[in-house]
Design a protein around this motif. Structure first.
Motif, PDB file in Angstrom:
ATOM      1  N   SER A 197      -1.662  24.983  16.380  1.00 49.90           N
ATOM      2  CA  SER A 197      -2.784  25.551  15.905  1.00 49.90           C
ATOM      3  C   SER A 197      -2.597  27.026  15.242  1.00 49.90           C
ATOM      4  O   SER A 197      -3.277  27.069  14.003  1.00 49.90           O
ATOM      5  CB  SER A 197      -3.935  25.427  16.823  1.00 49.90           C
ATOM      6  OG  SER A 197      -5.189  25.843  16.317  1.00 49.90           O
ATOM      7  N   LYS A 232      -6.225  24.597   4.330  1.00 49.57           N
ATOM      8  CA  LYS A 232      -6.831  24.243   5.492  1.00 49.57           C
ATOM      9  C   LYS A 232      -7.143  22.903   5.615  1.00 49.57           C
ATOM     10  O   LYS A 232      -6.979  22.140   6.927  1.00 49.57           O
ATOM     11  CB  LYS A 232      -8.148  25.025   5.669  1.00 49.57           C
ATOM     12  CG  LYS A 232      -9.411  24.792   6.821  1.00 49.57           C
ATOM     13  CD  LYS A 232     -10.384  25.371   6.823  1.00 49.57           C
ATOM     14  CE  LYS A 232     -11.424  25.180   7.772  1.00 49.57           C
ATOM     15  NZ  LYS A 232     -12.657  25.933   7.765  1.00 49.57           N
ATOM     16  N   GLN A 233      -7.364  22.143   4.604  1.00 52.33           N
ATOM     17  CA  GLN A 233      -7.284  20.687   4.948  1.00 52.33           C
ATOM     18  C   GLN A 233      -6.255  19.938   5.035  1.00 52.33           C
ATOM     19  O   GLN A 233      -6.022  19.147   6.130  1.00 52.33           O
ATOM     20  CB  GLN A 233      -8.091  20.354   3.628  1.00 52.33           C
ATOM     21  CG  GLN A 233      -9.415  20.497   3.086  1.00 52.33           C
ATOM     22  CD  GLN A 233      -9.709  19.941   1.464  1.00 52.33           C
ATOM     23  OE1 GLN A 233      -9.092  19.417   1.225  1.00 52.33           O
ATOM     24  NE2 GLN A 233     -11.154  20.098   1.458  1.00 52.33           N
ATOM     25  N   ASN A 235      -3.722  21.466   6.825  1.00 50.75           N
ATOM     26  CA  ASN A 235      -3.450  21.714   8.216  1.00 50.75           C
ATOM     27  C   ASN A 235      -4.361  20.987   9.349  1.00 50.75           C
ATOM     28  O   ASN A 235      -3.919  20.381  10.364  1.00 50.75           O
ATOM     29  CB  ASN A 235      -3.518  23.225   8.547  1.00 50.75           C
ATOM     30  CG  ASN A 235      -2.667  23.929   7.827  1.00 50.75           C
ATOM     31  OD1 ASN A 235      -1.331  23.767   7.817  1.00 50.75           O
ATOM     32  ND2 ASN A 235      -2.827  25.254   7.429  1.00 50.75           N
ATOM     33  N   GLU A 236      -5.398  20.804   8.754  1.00 45.83           N
ATOM     34  CA  GLU A 236      -6.251  19.967   9.781  1.00 45.83           C
ATOM     35  C   GLU A 236      -5.907  18.297   9.876  1.00 45.83           C
ATOM     36  O   GLU A 236      -5.830  17.790  10.917  1.00 45.83           O
ATOM     37  CB  GLU A 236      -7.717  19.932   9.209  1.00 45.83           C
ATOM     38  CG  GLU A 236      -8.506  21.300   9.301  1.00 45.83           C
ATOM     39  CD  GLU A 236      -9.940  21.089   8.657  1.00 45.83           C
ATOM     40  OE1 GLU A 236     -10.291  20.286   8.020  1.00 45.83           O
ATOM     41  OE2 GLU A 236     -10.724  22.216   9.159  1.00 45.83           O
ATOM     42  N   LYS A 237      -5.461  17.913   8.704  1.00 44.23           N
ATOM     43  CA  LYS A 237      -4.670  16.688   8.848  1.00 44.23           C
ATOM     44  C   LYS A 237      -3.733  16.674   9.466  1.00 44.23           C
ATOM     45  O   LYS A 237      -3.308  15.711  10.314  1.00 44.23           O
ATOM     46  CB  LYS A 237      -4.508  16.243   7.281  1.00 44.23           C
ATOM     47  CG  LYS A 237      -3.947  14.797   7.340  1.00 44.23           C
ATOM     48  CD  LYS A 237      -3.747  14.173   5.792  1.00 44.23           C
ATOM     49  CE  LYS A 237      -3.354  12.914   5.553  1.00 44.23           C
ATOM     50  NZ  LYS A 237      -3.181  12.553   4.359  1.00 44.23           N
ATOM     51  N   LYS A 240      -4.407  16.892  13.149  1.00 47.93           N
ATOM     52  CA  LYS A 240      -4.968  15.272  13.575  1.00 47.93           C
ATOM     53  C   LYS A 240      -3.663  14.646  14.025  1.00 47.93           C
ATOM     54  O   LYS A 240      -3.935  13.613  14.960  1.00 47.93           O
ATOM     55  CB  LYS A 240      -5.909  14.829  12.703  1.00 47.93           C
ATOM     56  CG  LYS A 240      -6.675  13.671  13.097  1.00 47.93           C
ATOM     57  CD  LYS A 240      -7.802  13.432  12.145  1.00 47.93           C
ATOM     58  CE  LYS A 240      -8.385  11.955  12.612  1.00 47.93           C
ATOM     59  NZ  LYS A 240      -9.508  11.451  11.728  1.00 47.93           N
TER      60      LYS A 240
END
Length: 378
Positions: A197, A232-233, A235-237, A240
Motif C-alpha cells: 500500500s 491511483k486507479q 494501484n487500487e485495482k 484489490k
C-alpha cells in the motif's frame, strides 16, 4: 508306501515319548501368594540388596507422581538415577522417563526434551522407540507446539500404522492446526499489504523530496492530475487483486488441513470398525463412542458423498485383516539405533506424501470445483 507320502498324524512331539514324572505321595503343597500392605514400601525393608532398595525408592517416586507431587517425584527419580549401576538399562529408562514427565509438569520442557532425545538415541528396539515417541508427544502437546506434535504422531503412525487412536489424535491436531496456520498467514500478509500500500501511494505522486509538500493537485498542471488519477486507479485495482489472492491462500491452507483431518478421522473409523467385532465390554463401548464422535466431526466438513468415498478408498487401501493381525502379534524388533531410525519417517512431508498425495492429486485438476464443493462450517 510311495516316496513322498506321509500319514496324517504321523508326526509326534518328542514329549510323547518322554517318561512321565512320578507324583509325590501326599497332598500337594498349597500356594501362598506374597501379600503386601498398601504403601508397604514406606516401611523399613531392611534389605541389603541395592537393587531392591532402589526399586522401593522408585515405588515412592511413582506414588508421588500419581499424587501429582511432581517435585517430590523428580527428587526420588534423580536420586535413583545417580545410584543405579550402568548395567541396569531397564530401570534407567524407566527412571529417565519419570524424570522427563515430572519436568514437563514443572514447566521445564527443554530439560525434558533433552532426556527424551537421549532416550531416543539409545533405543534398541521398537518398544523403546514407541515409548520415547509417546513421551515426545506429551512434551510437544504440553508446549502447544502443533507442528511438532503432529510430527510425533506421524512418526508413531509410521511405526504402528494400524493404531486407530493415534490416527484420531492426528485428526484432532490437524483440526487445531488449520486456524493457526490461517491466522499466521493472515498476519504475515497484513504486513506485506501495508508495504504494498505504501509503495502504491508513493507511486501515485511523481514528485518526491522536499518539494513534494508544495505540490498539491490544484497547483499541478492539468496533465499531471490526470496521470496521478490513472495511477491511483491502477494501484487500487492491484491492491484489490493482492487482497483477493491473500484470501484465497488462507482458504487453501485451511482447506488442506481440513482434508488431512478428514482423511485421518476416516482411517480411524475404518480401523475401529474392523476391530469392533473382536471387542466387548468397555473396549467396545469406547470404540462405538469414538465412532459416533467422528461421525459428528465429519458433519462439520460438509463433504459430498463421492468425496468421502474416495478418501475412504485411499485411506483403507492397506487395511486387510491379515495385516492387522500380524501387526497386533508382531514381535519386538531388536535392532540398532540406525536401523530403528529407518523404520520411522524422516519428515512431515514424507508422511503426507505417502498418505494424502493421492487425495490431493485427484482434486488438483479440479481445484476450483473442489473449493466450491467443500464448505467449511464454523
Amino acid at each position: 508306501m510311495e516316496t513322498g507320502c506321509w500319514l496324517l498324524g504321523g508326526e509326534f512331539e518328542d514329549s510323547v515319548f518322554e517318561e512321565r514324572r512320578e507324583r509325590r505321595p501326599g497332598p500337594p503343597e498349597s500356594y501362598r501368594a506374597k501379600r503386601c500392605e498398601p504403601q508397604w514400601f514406606y516401611e523399613e525393608t531392611g534389605s541389603s540388596d541395592d537393587v531392591e532398595a532402589l526399586t522401593v525408592q522408585k515405588f515412592k517416586g511413582d506414588l508421588a507422581y500419581r499424587r501429582q507431587e511432581y517435585q517430590k517425584a523428580l527428587q526420588e527419580y534423580s536420586s535413583i538415577s545417580e545410584k543405579l549401576p550402568s548395567t541396569n538399562f531397564a530401570m534407567k529408562r524407566d527412571v529417565q522417563e519419570g524424570q522427563a514427565r515430572c519436568l514437563v509438569h514443572l514447566g521445564r520442557h527443554k530439560e525434558a526434551l533433552e532426556i527424551a532425545t537421549n532416550l531416543e538415541n539409545k533405543a534398541t528396539n521398537t518398544d523403546h522407540l514407541t515409548t520415547v515417541l509417546y513421551l515426545q508427544f506429551t512434551i510437544c502437546s504440553s508446549l502447544q507446539n502443533l507442528e511438532k506434535t503432529i510430527f510425533c504422531l506421524q512418526k508413531l503412525i509410521s511405526l504402528h500404522p494400524f493404531n486407530p487412536w493415534n490416527w484420531g489424535r492426528l485428526g484432532e491436531a490437524y483440526l487445531n492446526l488449520g486456524p493457526v496456520l490461517s491466522a499466521s498467514l493472515a498476519s504475515s500478509q497484513k504486513e506485506n499489504s501495508f508495504t504494498s500500500s505504501d509503495t502504491a501511494i508513493k507511486s501515485s505522486f511523481p514528485h518526491s523530496g522536499k518539494d513534494c509538500l508544495l505540490c498539491f493537485p490544484e497547483t499541478l498542471p492539468e496533465g499531471s492530475v490526470e496521470v496521478s488519477s490513472g495511477n491511483k486507479q491502477r494501484n487500487e485495482k492491484a491492491l484489490k487483486n493482492i487482497q483477493n489472492r491473500m484470501t484465497e491462500e488462507r482458504a487453501a491452507v485451511l482447506l488442506e488441513t481440513q482434508m488431512k483431518a478428514c482423511a485421518s478421522f476416516i482411517r480411524t473409523r475404518l480401523l475401529l470398525q474392523l476391530a469392533q467385532c473382536q471387542q466387548t465390554s468397555f473396549a467396545l463401548e469406547r470404540n462405538l463412542k469414538t465412532q459416533q464422535e467422528i461421525e459428528d466431526k465429519m458433519k462439520r466438513f460438509s463433504f459430498k458423498e463421492d468425496t468421502l468415498l474416495l478418501i475412504a478408498e485411499v485411506m483403507g487401501e492397506d487395511i486387510v485383516p491379515e495385516k492387522i493381525r500380524d501387526e497386533v502379534h508382531t514381535e519386538v524388533k531388536c535392532v540398532g539405533p540406525a536401523a530403528l531410525t529407518a523404520l520411522v519417517i524422516g519428515s512431515s512431508k514424507e508422511f503426507e506424501d505417502k498418505w494424502f498425495r493421492k487425495i490431493k492429486d485427484h482434486f488438483c485438476p479440479f481445484e476450483n470445483q473442489f473449493h466450491t464443493e467443500i464448505q467449511i462450517l464454523p
